[in-house]
Enzyme design. Structure first.
Site, PDB file in Angstrom:
ATOM      1  CB  SER A  91      -0.897   0.000   1.252  1.00  0.00           C
ATOM      2  OG  SER A  91      -1.510   1.259   1.447  1.00  0.00           O
ATOM      3  CE1 TYR A  99      -3.603  -1.854   5.210  1.00  0.00           C
ATOM      4  CE2 TYR A  99      -3.260   0.387   4.406  1.00  0.00           C
ATOM      5  CZ  TYR A  99      -3.473  -0.958   4.164  1.00  0.00           C
ATOM      6  OH  TYR A  99      -3.539  -1.408   2.876  1.00  0.00           O
ATOM      7  CE  LYS A 115      -1.468  -4.348   3.291  1.00  0.00           C
ATOM      8  NZ  LYS A 115      -1.628  -5.690   2.662  1.00  0.00           N
TER       9      LYS A 115
END
Length: 322
Positions: A117, A141, A145
């Site tokens: 991402s 988040y 990643k």
């Protein structure tokens, strides 16, 4: 060869499955169906229901389907939720990946494609983000990643596994109405939900350092994301020494206000937004340079913002009839 696609019944994963199966690749889907739907899968594509945290389950699937490559799409992906529940995100996204890689090494899988991402970059102070831009994620988040990229790269180098990580930007649209995003967590479906309820769309902060004060993002059609996965998978199949990290975007910034204006034009609904407080973990501007993915995979995005919105709207109306 056979590709195991984790999260293949979800919004993004089902488009990847459709692209790869449609191109003649052997595919088996692994999904816990926590947010995915089995009816998204093309006829004839096998579904194994389970979690990547279950090593015995993974060992069985890899063995029974003679898997030779993995496309790992399964992940939790809501920024605000990751801020509120960091341990949950680390367990699902990092520990789940560790278990999956451990099983892949034991099974002799030679290719691993990781869905990463743009959240790994955090708040880059550049007009276009290249793969060399420092990674400084600002939410759990994005941290998960980036940790995933490190893990995939390390395993690939140590065990002779061809690897690629695709850092995709803001995904929207649908290849077919029945494949559209069910949730209301990303901007486009969030606006649809508000408009069809007769409510004004929300803009989370209008005081960012951008031309109109709202966040600027690089929006990319889900069909382009799927075609990038197919191109990357074929590169891994042909190049056993591959070790790639690639942006997947259009290289064009669109502000939240500009996107809401397009949504209003496509839907024909009044779309004057209301301003709400900033959400935690939202950077002001993140727009991709797509030069490297074009050079490495011969891939470029085909679709524009209006096509994303129109295709997503067709899917929303199918699942939310007036």
């Amino acid at each position: 060869m056979t590709w195991m696609i984790t999260g293949g019944a979800g919004f993004i994963g089902s488009h990847v499955v459709r692209a790869m199966a449609g191109a003649g690749e052997g595919v088996v889907v692994v999904d816990d169906l926590s947010s995915g739907r089995a009816d998204r899968l093309p006829a004839g594509v096998p579904l194994e229901t389970g979690t990547v945290l279950d090593r015995d389950f993974l060992d069985r699937v890899l063995r029974e389907h003679a898997v030779t490559g993995i496309v790992h799409v399964a992940a939790k992906k809501q920024v605000a939720e990751s801020v509120a529940r960091p341990l949950f995100y680390y367990r699902q996204n990092v520990e789940g990946l560790r278990v999956l890689l451990d099983a892949a090494v034991a099974a002799g899988v030679g290719r691993f494609l990781f869905s990463s991402s743009a959240a790994v970059y955090g708040t880059p102070d550049v007009d276009l983000v290249t793969e060399e831009t420092p990674c400084r994620p600002i939410n759990p988040y994005g941290e998960t990643k980036l940790a995933g990229e490190w893990m995939v790269g390390a395993v690939g180098r140590t065990h002779g596994m061809a690897t690629a990580a695709l850092r995709y930007f803001n995904v929207a649209g649908a290849a077919a109405p029945e494949l559209a995003d069910d949730g209301a967590h990303n901007l486009v479906p969030m606006v649809f939900e508000r408009l069809t309820a007769g409510r004004a769309p929300l803009v989370f902060g209008d005081d960012y350092a951008t031309p109109d004060g709202t966040c600027v993002r690089d929006y990319i059609h889900i069909e382009d994301i799927a075609s990038a996965h197919l191109a990357a998978a074929r590169r891994l199949a042909a190049d056993p020494g591959a070790s790639l990290v690639l942006n997947v975007g259009r290289g064009e910034g669109v502000s939240v206000t500009e996107m809401i204006d397009v949504i209003g034009e496509v839907t024909g609904l009044p779309a004057t937004p209301e301003v709400a407080p900033r959400r935690p973990g939202d950077p002001a501007r993140v727009v991709a340079s797509s030069d490297l993915v074009r050079a490495e995979l011969g891939w470029t995005a085909r679709y524009g913002v209006r096509e994303m919105v129109a295709s997503a709207w067709a899917g929303w109306r199918l699942r939310h009839p007036a």
